[in-house]
Design a protein around this motif. Structure first.
Motif, mmCIF file in Angstrom:
data_model
loop_
_atom_site.group_PDB
_atom_site.id
_atom_site.type_symbol
_atom_site.label_atom_id
_atom_site.label_comp_id
_atom_site.label_asym_id
_atom_site.label_seq_id
_atom_site.Cartn_x
_atom_site.Cartn_y
_atom_site.Cartn_z
ATOM 1 N N GLY A 1 1.770 5.393 3.474
ATOM 2 C CA GLY A 1 2.190 4.076 3.915
ATOM 3 C C GLY A 1 1.309 2.944 3.432
ATOM 4 N N THR A 2 0.220 3.259 2.747
ATOM 5 C CA THR A 2 -0.681 2.242 2.221
ATOM 6 C C THR A 2 -0.438 2.086 0.727
ATOM 7 O OG1 THR A 2 -2.364 2.796 3.859
ATOM 8 C CG2 THR A 2 -3.120 1.605 1.913
ATOM 9 N N VAL A 3 -0.330 0.851 0.276
ATOM 10 C CA VAL A 3 -0.143 0.613 -1.149
ATOM 11 C C VAL A 3 -1.433 1.000 -1.882
ATOM 12 C CG1 VAL A 3 -0.846 -1.820 -1.098
ATOM 13 C CG2 VAL A 3 0.707 -1.019 -2.843
ATOM 14 N N ALA A 4 -1.270 1.632 -3.042
ATOM 15 C CA ALA A 4 -2.411 2.084 -3.827
ATOM 16 C C ALA A 4 -2.114 1.882 -5.307
ATOM 17 C CB ALA A 4 -2.692 3.552 -3.542
ATOM 18 N N ALA A 5 -3.166 1.810 -6.106
ATOM 19 C CA ALA A 5 -3.002 1.635 -7.549
ATOM 20 C C ALA A 5 -4.201 2.233 -8.266
ATOM 21 C CB ALA A 5 -2.878 0.165 -7.894
ATOM 22 N N ARG A 6 -3.969 2.597 -9.520
ATOM 23 C CA ARG A 6 -5.052 3.084 -10.377
ATOM 24 C C ARG A 6 -5.475 1.940 -11.303
ATOM 25 N NH1 ARG A 6 -1.947 7.761 -9.790
ATOM 26 N NH2 ARG A 6 -3.208 9.491 -9.043
ATOM 27 N N PRO A 7 -6.771 1.648 -11.384
ATOM 28 C CA PRO A 7 -7.243 0.561 -12.249
ATOM 29 C C PRO A 7 -6.809 0.713 -13.705
ATOM 30 C CG PRO A 7 -8.990 1.251 -10.774
ATOM 31 C CD PRO A 7 -7.866 2.232 -10.600
#
Length: 62
Positions: free
Chosen positions: A42-48
Motif C-alpha cells: 500500500g506504500t508507493v515505492a520506486a527504484r532510483p
C-alpha cells in the motif's frame, strides 16, 4: 554485474520527493502521471535507477 545501489528502493512519496529534490505533493503528481513506481503493502515505492532512466527519456524528448 549490478551495483549494490541498483537494488535500493525509495519507500514513500517523501523519500521519492527527497531523491528528486521536489515537494511531496509534486512527487504524488508524478506518481499519478507516469513516474515508474510500484506499491509495496500500500506504500508507493520506486527504484532510483528506474527514475534516472525515466528522467533521461524525458530529457531526450524535450
Amino acid at each position: 554485474m549490478q551495483a549494490a545501489n541498483d537494488n535500493k528502493i525509495l519507500m514513500g512519496a517523501a523519500a521519492i520527493a527527497e531523491h528528486l529534490g521536489i515537494t511531496r505533493r509534486q512527487a504524488y503528481r508524478l506518481v499519478y502521471d507516469d513516474l515508474p513506481t510500484f506499491k509495496l503493502g500500500g506504500t508507493v515505492a520506486a527504484r532510483p535507477a528506474e527514475i534516472a532512466t525515466w528522467l533521461e527519456g524525458k530529457r531526450r524528448a524535450a
